[in-house]
Enzyme design. Structure first.
Site, PDB file in Angstrom:
ATOM      1  N   ARG A  90       0.859  -1.177   0.000  1.00 34.50           N
ATOM      2  CA  ARG A  90       0.000   0.000   0.000  1.00 34.50           C
ATOM      3  C   ARG A  90       0.897   1.230   0.000  1.00 34.50           C
ATOM      4  NH1 ARG A  90      -5.180  -0.788  -1.020  1.00 34.50           N
ATOM      5  NH2 ARG A  90      -5.425  -2.549   0.386  1.00 34.50           N
ATOM      6  N   ASN A 106      11.336   1.746   3.618  1.00 36.00           N
ATOM      7  CA  ASN A 106      10.660   0.678   2.890  1.00 36.00           C
ATOM      8  C   ASN A 106      11.688  -0.238   2.240  1.00 36.00           C
ATOM      9  OD1 ASN A 106       8.339  -0.639   1.685  1.00 36.00           O
ATOM     10  ND2 ASN A 106       8.945   0.287  -0.247  1.00 36.00           N
ATOM     11  N   HIS A 108      12.182  -2.910  -0.934  1.00 34.92           N
ATOM     12  CA  HIS A 108      11.566  -3.116  -2.252  1.00 34.92           C
ATOM     13  C   HIS A 108      12.410  -4.113  -3.052  1.00 34.92           C
ATOM     14  CE1 HIS A 108       9.316  -2.034  -5.861  1.00 34.92           C
ATOM     15  NE2 HIS A 108      10.465  -2.046  -6.499  1.00 34.92           N
ATOM     16  N   SER A 135      16.305  -3.112  -2.530  1.00 33.22           N
ATOM     17  CA  SER A 135      16.675  -1.751  -2.131  1.00 33.22           C
ATOM     18  C   SER A 135      15.900  -1.367  -0.873  1.00 33.22           C
ATOM     19  CB  SER A 135      16.293  -0.745  -3.224  1.00 33.22           C
ATOM     20  OG  SER A 135      16.867  -1.078  -4.466  1.00 33.22           O
ATOM     21  N   GLY A 142       6.536   9.824  -3.382  1.00 35.76           N
ATOM     22  CA  GLY A 142       6.510   9.189  -4.696  1.00 35.76           C
ATOM     23  C   GLY A 142       6.372   7.673  -4.585  1.00 35.76           C
ATOM     24  N   ASP A 144       8.215   4.572  -4.705  1.00 40.53           N
ATOM     25  CA  ASP A 144       9.551   3.965  -4.627  1.00 40.53           C
ATOM     26  C   ASP A 144      10.648   4.914  -5.131  1.00 40.53           C
ATOM     27  OD1 ASP A 144       8.364   1.643  -3.615  1.00 40.53           O
ATOM     28  OD2 ASP A 144       7.982   0.872  -5.625  1.00 40.53           O
TER      29      ASP A 144
HETATM   30  C1  GRF Z   1       9.329  -8.399   0.099  1.00 39.15           C
HETATM   31  O1  GRF Z   1      10.135  -8.831  -0.968  1.00 39.15           O
HETATM   32  C2  GRF Z   1       9.125  -6.909   0.058  1.00 39.15           C
HETATM   33  O2  GRF Z   1      10.238  -6.204  -0.401  1.00 39.15           O
HETATM   34  C3  GRF Z   1       7.998  -6.820  -0.949  1.00 39.15           C
HETATM   35  O3  GRF Z   1       7.131  -7.871  -0.568  1.00 39.15           O
HETATM   36  C4  GRF Z   1       7.896  -8.918   0.000  1.00 39.15           C
HETATM   37  C5  GRF Z   1       7.305  -9.247   1.323  1.00 39.15           C
HETATM   38  O4  GRF Z   1       7.740 -10.497   1.780  1.00 39.15           O
HETATM   39  N1  GRF Z   1       7.390  -5.522  -0.946  1.00 39.15           N
HETATM   40  P1  GRF Z   1       7.385 -11.036   3.242  1.00 39.15           P
HETATM   41  O5  GRF Z   1       5.896 -10.750   3.493  1.00 39.15           O
HETATM   42  O6  GRF Z   1       8.263 -10.336   4.225  1.00 39.15           O
HETATM   43  O7  GRF Z   1       7.652 -12.509   3.175  1.00 39.15           O
END
Ligand code: GRF
Length: 206
Positions: A90, A106, A108, A135, A142, A144
């Site tokens: 989200r 965050n 990513h 990352s 924005g 990411d």
């Molecule tokens: C991770 O790779 C995170 O970067 C991405 O979703 C995944 C979440 O994995 N946004 P988990 O729920 O921690 O197993």
């Protein structure tokens, strides 16, 4: 001790890695709460480790801002130094970003600025790149686009599917987050000084 709130939407394997690390009394990070925008499966990890949880369902609010206000109310009720979005699917609205920045980061699954958005692993595979990565950045308003503080590169293997590649990324991502939180707790990385680019060091950027 760095007090952290972790936000999730899914399985919470990154969350679990941090909870497991925090069982070591030498680990300078404490997870004070885990929050979600839905009844995420990963909340069970928090419950197992005796960490409080909160769910602020996105669909219970008329717009992103009012959802964000409710999320902030939950976050404010804990004594947190940092909020980590680790799999929260989200976008955080401006009211949340403005109140928490720069202590809002965050993770990513791509080497940003390549492949922002919700399908980073799929997009990297479709683009035919030979490597992608993970990352961590300070969240801005924005998609990411925030200031990068750590990255790791991961090779795409022949025959990789979105699932196999994402799982290999997550193995690296879990360790990266565990280590990065230690560095933030020890003030080896500053989130608050944009002109101090020490977030990405040779150690962090491989
Ligand atoms: C991770 O790779 C995170 O970067 C991405 O979703 C995944 C979440 O994995 N946004 P988990 O729920 O921690 O197993």
């Amino acid at each position: 001790m760095l007090n952290v709130i972790i936000l999730i939407s899914g399985s919470g394997s990154n969350l679990r890695a941090i909870l497991e690390a925090s069982q070591n009394t030498e680990y300078p990070v404490r997870v004070v709460a885990v929050g979600s925008d839905r009844q995420a499966a990963g909340l069970a990890h928090a419950e197992e480790f005796g960490v409080p949880t909160f769910v602020v369902r996105y669909r219970d609010y008329p717009n992103r801002e009012s959802w964000g206000e409710a999320l902030l109310t939950a976050i404010r009720s804990f004594d947190a130094d940092l909020v980590l979005s680790a799999g929260l699917m989200r976008l955080l609205p401006a009211n949340v970003v403005t109140e928490l920045e720069p202590n809002l980061i965050n993770s990513h699954p791509s080497l940003l600025p390549a492949f922002p958005g919700a399908h980073a692993v799929r997009d990297a595979l479709s683009a035919g790149v030979s490597s992608t990565g993970v990352s961590v950045f300070v969240i801005d308003t924005g998609v990411d686009t925030g200031r990068l503080i750590a990255q790791r590169e991961i090779a795409v293997e022949p025959g990789d599917t979105e699932e196999t590649l994402h799982e290999r990324i997550k193995v690296v991502e879990r360790q990266l987050l565990v280590d990065l939180l230690t560095q933030i707790a020890r003030q080896e990385i500053s989130l608050s000084h944009p002109d101090q680019p020490s977030g990405i060091t040779e150690r962090n950027l491989s």
